[in-house]
Each structure stands twice: as structure tokens, then as C-alpha cells.
Scaffold this motif. Structure first.
Motif, PDB file in Angstrom:
ATOM      1  N   LEU A 127      -0.394  11.024  -2.784  1.00  0.00           N
ATOM      2  CA  LEU A 127      -0.904  10.127  -1.752  1.00  0.00           C
ATOM      3  C   LEU A 127      -2.429  10.172  -1.710  1.00  0.00           C
ATOM      4  O   LEU A 127      -3.098   9.139  -1.616  1.00  0.00           O
ATOM      5  N   ALA A 128      -2.988  11.380  -1.819  1.00  0.00           N
ATOM      6  CA  ALA A 128      -4.445  11.534  -1.813  1.00  0.00           C
ATOM      7  C   ALA A 128      -5.069  10.839  -3.021  1.00  0.00           C
ATOM      8  O   ALA A 128      -6.113  10.174  -2.910  1.00  0.00           O
ATOM      9  N   GLU A 129      -4.423  10.954  -4.177  1.00  0.00           N
ATOM     10  CA  GLU A 129      -4.944  10.313  -5.384  1.00  0.00           C
ATOM     11  C   GLU A 129      -4.866   8.793  -5.280  1.00  0.00           C
ATOM     12  O   GLU A 129      -5.762   8.080  -5.751  1.00  0.00           O
ATOM     13  N   PHE A 130      -3.811   8.297  -4.635  1.00  0.00           N
ATOM     14  CA  PHE A 130      -3.671   6.853  -4.441  1.00  0.00           C
ATOM     15  C   PHE A 130      -4.756   6.345  -3.483  1.00  0.00           C
ATOM     16  O   PHE A 130      -5.420   5.340  -3.748  1.00  0.00           O
ATOM     17  N   ARG A 131      -4.953   7.061  -2.380  1.00  0.00           N
ATOM     18  CA  ARG A 131      -5.959   6.654  -1.397  1.00  0.00           C
ATOM     19  C   ARG A 131      -7.361   6.698  -1.983  1.00  0.00           C
ATOM     20  O   ARG A 131      -8.231   5.887  -1.629  1.00  0.00           O
ATOM     21  N   ALA A 132      -7.593   7.636  -2.900  1.00  0.00           N
ATOM     22  CA  ALA A 132      -8.914   7.773  -3.507  1.00  0.00           C
ATOM     23  C   ALA A 132      -9.314   6.528  -4.298  1.00  0.00           C
ATOM     24  O   ALA A 132     -10.508   6.265  -4.499  1.00  0.00           O
ATOM     25  N   GLU A 133      -8.316   5.760  -4.726  1.00  0.00           N
ATOM     26  CA  GLU A 133      -8.598   4.555  -5.491  1.00  0.00           C
ATOM     27  C   GLU A 133      -9.146   3.429  -4.610  1.00  0.00           C
ATOM     28  O   GLU A 133      -9.576   2.402  -5.108  1.00  0.00           O
ATOM     29  N   PHE A 134      -9.143   3.648  -3.291  1.00  0.00           N
ATOM     30  CA  PHE A 134      -9.626   2.614  -2.375  1.00  0.00           C
ATOM     31  C   PHE A 134     -10.882   3.063  -1.654  1.00  0.00           C
ATOM     32  O   PHE A 134     -11.166   2.668  -0.530  1.00  0.00           O
ATOM     33  N   ASN A 135     -11.661   3.912  -2.320  1.00  0.00           N
ATOM     34  CA  ASN A 135     -12.945   4.370  -1.810  1.00  0.00           C
ATOM     35  C   ASN A 135     -13.882   3.174  -1.664  1.00  0.00           C
ATOM     36  O   ASN A 135     -14.036   2.369  -2.590  1.00  0.00           O
ATOM     37  N   GLU A 136     -14.505   3.044  -0.505  1.00  0.00           N
ATOM     38  CA  GLU A 136     -15.348   1.884  -0.227  1.00  0.00           C
ATOM     39  C   GLU A 136     -16.586   1.823  -1.112  1.00  0.00           C
ATOM     40  O   GLU A 136     -17.239   0.782  -1.218  1.00  0.00           O
ATOM     41  N   ASP A 137     -16.938   2.956  -1.735  1.00  0.00           N
ATOM     42  CA  ASP A 137     -18.164   3.003  -2.536  1.00  0.00           C
ATOM     43  C   ASP A 137     -17.971   2.520  -3.970  1.00  0.00           C
ATOM     44  O   ASP A 137     -18.915   2.518  -4.757  1.00  0.00           O
ATOM     45  N   LYS A 138     -16.770   2.136  -4.329  1.00  0.00           N
ATOM     46  CA  LYS A 138     -16.540   1.676  -5.702  1.00  0.00           C
ATOM     47  C   LYS A 138     -15.527   0.537  -5.700  1.00  0.00           C
ATOM     48  O   LYS A 138     -14.670   0.454  -4.812  1.00  0.00           O
ATOM     49  N   LYS A 159      -7.490  -2.010 -10.224  1.00  0.00           N
ATOM     50  CA  LYS A 159      -6.110  -2.344  -9.905  1.00  0.00           C
ATOM     51  C   LYS A 159      -5.117  -1.622 -10.814  1.00  0.00           C
ATOM     52  O   LYS A 159      -4.067  -1.155 -10.357  1.00  0.00           O
ATOM     53  N   GLU A 160      -5.447  -1.509 -12.096  1.00  0.00           N
ATOM     54  CA  GLU A 160      -4.532  -0.863 -13.033  1.00  0.00           C
ATOM     55  C   GLU A 160      -4.336   0.614 -12.690  1.00  0.00           C
ATOM     56  O   GLU A 160      -3.218   1.123 -12.714  1.00  0.00           O
ATOM     57  N   LYS A 161      -5.449   1.289 -12.349  1.00  0.00           N
ATOM     58  CA  LYS A 161      -5.345   2.705 -11.997  1.00  0.00           C
ATOM     59  C   LYS A 161      -4.648   2.886 -10.655  1.00  0.00           C
ATOM     60  O   LYS A 161      -3.851   3.813 -10.471  1.00  0.00           O
ATOM     61  N   ALA A 162      -4.942   1.993  -9.701  1.00  0.00           N
ATOM     62  CA  ALA A 162      -4.294   2.064  -8.385  1.00  0.00           C
ATOM     63  C   ALA A 162      -2.783   1.881  -8.529  1.00  0.00           C
ATOM     64  O   ALA A 162      -1.997   2.564  -7.872  1.00  0.00           O
ATOM     65  N   GLU A 163      -2.398   0.952  -9.403  1.00  0.00           N
ATOM     66  CA  GLU A 163      -0.972   0.725  -9.652  1.00  0.00           C
ATOM     67  C   GLU A 163      -0.307   1.971 -10.229  1.00  0.00           C
ATOM     68  O   GLU A 163       0.801   2.345  -9.834  1.00  0.00           O
ATOM     69  N   ALA A 164      -1.006   2.639 -11.150  1.00  0.00           N
ATOM     70  CA  ALA A 164      -0.469   3.863 -11.753  1.00  0.00           C
ATOM     71  C   ALA A 164      -0.296   4.954 -10.705  1.00  0.00           C
ATOM     72  O   ALA A 164       0.718   5.664 -10.679  1.00  0.00           O
ATOM     73  N   GLU A 165      -1.292   5.081  -9.819  1.00  0.00           N
ATOM     74  CA  GLU A 165      -1.213   6.108  -8.774  1.00  0.00           C
ATOM     75  C   GLU A 165      -0.111   5.775  -7.764  1.00  0.00           C
ATOM     76  O   GLU A 165       0.567   6.674  -7.253  1.00  0.00           O
ATOM     77  N   PHE A 166       0.070   4.487  -7.486  1.00  0.00           N
ATOM     78  CA  PHE A 166       1.142   4.080  -6.572  1.00  0.00           C
ATOM     79  C   PHE A 166       2.495   4.413  -7.173  1.00  0.00           C
ATOM     80  O   PHE A 166       3.410   4.869  -6.478  1.00  0.00           O
ATOM     81  N   GLY A 167       2.628   4.194  -8.480  1.00  0.00           N
ATOM     82  CA  GLY A 167       3.868   4.552  -9.168  1.00  0.00           C
ATOM     83  C   GLY A 167       4.147   6.041  -9.075  1.00  0.00           C
ATOM     84  O   GLY A 167       5.281   6.463  -8.831  1.00  0.00           O
TER      85      GLY A 167
END
Length: 265
Positions: free
Chosen positions: A178-189, A193-201
Motif C-alpha cells: 500500500l505504501a509503495e502504491f501511494r508513493a506513486e502519487f507523490n505530488e512532486d512528480k 501510470k505503468e508503474k502505478a498499475e504494477a504497484e496496484f497489482g
């Protein structure tokens, strides 16, 4: 003679024979049945299995009985088609499954002793490897829906001892994912989408794993939630229509009034 097909059978052997005879009649005389192939029946069979699954979740035993009959017809249909090309017969199918079950239950038909269900599953996977399977995961159908497939993969791996030891370890993995998935939505970057999808999986896979440790079937749990949402949303639609309202013109707060009413039903 055809009237004999209409006579109810009162034991399994006669009932099964009645179905086989009727299948012969259909294959010989019905234009639709005569045209069917394994390929043309495939999607229909999948639909029938899902209908059985729905009936089981709804605990509607009359529908379960009907859907089992539909699936039984399909099984006989496949065997009938195969017998016409001399590939195999329904007798081959039945003897094949009997032989497999006997060979994989040495604790029933041999001298092997088991302590519990888990040991039965471990023995089952080991026997499959001895039969020629190169991987314990070969028994997981490629075309299974992803959520069901994840559960089966985890169960197969557990069968040979590849599993967490304690429930809290699995939950820690959920929190990590969950922490790794949330990290993909850091406001500073920007979002990758591809990495976020992988983390969601990864997160979904870990949640399914935790559900397994709680003896919760993830597929059943999600489908029950689907059914609950549909029931509540349809209540919302009906109440809005009853009061002359259009959902597209209503605010979320207005819709929430009906939604909360539905939750109390």
C-alpha cells in the motif's frame, strides 16, 4: 420409442443413460445441435458455469440443480462430439477421472496416512509433479479471471510449502505494498501510470493473500459486494424515479439520502 425418453428415471445409472440417449437424438436430428463443435460450445459452457456460481452465491438450490443439469448436458455434448471423431468417449472420460482420483488419494485407496487437509493438498501437488507436471502452477488455467487466478496461484504455492508462516507477516506485506502504491502519487512528480498499475497489482495480490489466511474467498467476497452495490444503486434509481427526479440532475448529497436508506434495508 421416442416416448421412452420422457419417462423419469429413479436411479443415477438410468438417469445418466437417459441423458446419453437424448444427446444421441439431438446430435442426429436437431439442426442446431448437429452444427455444434467444441469451439462453438466453449463460450456457452463458460456462461453456464458463471450461472451456477451465481446460484450458489444466492443459495438458490433449485437454480443450482438446474444449472448443474445444464453443465452436465455440456459435458455429455463434448464427449459425444469427440466420440464421432474417435478421439474419446464418455466412458473414457469417466474412467479417466476415476483413475486420477484413485491415484491421487493414496490415503483412501493405498497405505498412505495423512494427518489433516493440508497434508492431503501437499501430497496432491507432489503426485501431480510425479505424473509429469514441470511446475505446480501448471494446473492454474491461463484463461481464469485474474482475481481467481491469484487465489489459485497462492494455494498451489502453499501446497509445496511456499507461504508465510504467520498472519501478521501477510498484513505487513499488505501495508508495504500500500505504501509503495501511494508513493506513486507523490505530488512532486508526474504519475507513472505503468508503474502505478504494477504497484496496484502487487497490492491486490497481497490483499488476496491476506484474505486466504483469513479463510475468505476473495472472489466470493467481491461478488457479494457487487451484488450489494447493485441492489442499493437500483433502490436509489427507483426512489429518484418515484419522486420525479433524474439522477443526472441530483447532487451527490441528494443521492446519498436514498443510498443511506438502501443501506438500512
Amino acid at each position: 420409442m421416442l416416448d421412452d425418453r420422457k419417462i423419469i428415471a429413479y436411479n443415477p445409472q438410468d438417469a445418466f443413460q437417459r441423458l446419453l440417449i437424448i444427446m444421441d437424438d439431438l446430435r442426429a436430428g436437431c439442426p442446431w445441435d448437429m452444427k455444434q463443435t467444441h469451439d462453438s460450445l466453449r463460450h456457452l459452457t463458460i456462461e453456464e458455469v458463471y450461472e451456477l456460481a451465481d446460484a450458489i452465491l444466492d443459495k438458490d438450490m433449485n437454480e443450482v440443480k438446474k444449472e448443474l443439469g445444464d453443465i452436465m448436458l455440456h459435458l455429455v455434448f463434448y464427449a459425444k462430439i469427440a466420440s464421432e471423431t474417435n478421439d474419446f468417449t464418455i466412458t473414457d472420460v469417466l474412467n479417466g477421472i476415476c483413475d486420477k482420483i484413485i491415484s491421487r488419494h493414496p490415503h483412501i485407496y493405498g497405505d498412505v496416512t495423512v494427518q489433516d487437509e493440508a497434508e492431503v493438498k501437499r501430497n496432491w501437488e507432489q503426485l501431480k509433479l510425479k505424473e509429469g507436471n514441470k511446475s505446480v502452477l501448471e494446473g492454474v488455467p491461463v484463461s481464469l479471471p485474474a482475481l481467481v487466478k491469484a487465489s489459485r496461484i497462492q494455494e498451489k504455492a502453499r501446497g509445496v510449502g511456499f507461504d508465510w508462516e504467520e498472519k501478521h507477516q501477510v498484513w505487513e506485506k499488505v501495508e508495504e505494498e500500500l505504501a509503495e502504491f501511494r508513493a506513486e502519487f507523490n505530488e512532486d512528480k508526474p504519475i507513472d501510470k505503468e508503474k502505478a498499475e504494477a504497484e496496484f497489482g502487487d497490492l491486490l495480490f497481497s490483499l488476496i493473500n491476506y484474505a486466504r489466511f483469513l479463510d475468505i474467498n476473495a472472489e466470493d467476497a467481491l461478488e457479494k459486494t457487487n451484488k450489494k452495490f447493485i441492489k442499493r444503486f437500483q433502490y436509489l434509481e427507483s426512489k429518484a424515479k418515484e419522486n420525479g427526479q433524474n439522477l443526472k440532475d441530483m447532487s451527490l448529497a441528494e443521492m446519498d439520502v436514498y443510498w443511506n436508506e438502501a443501506k438500512k434495508l
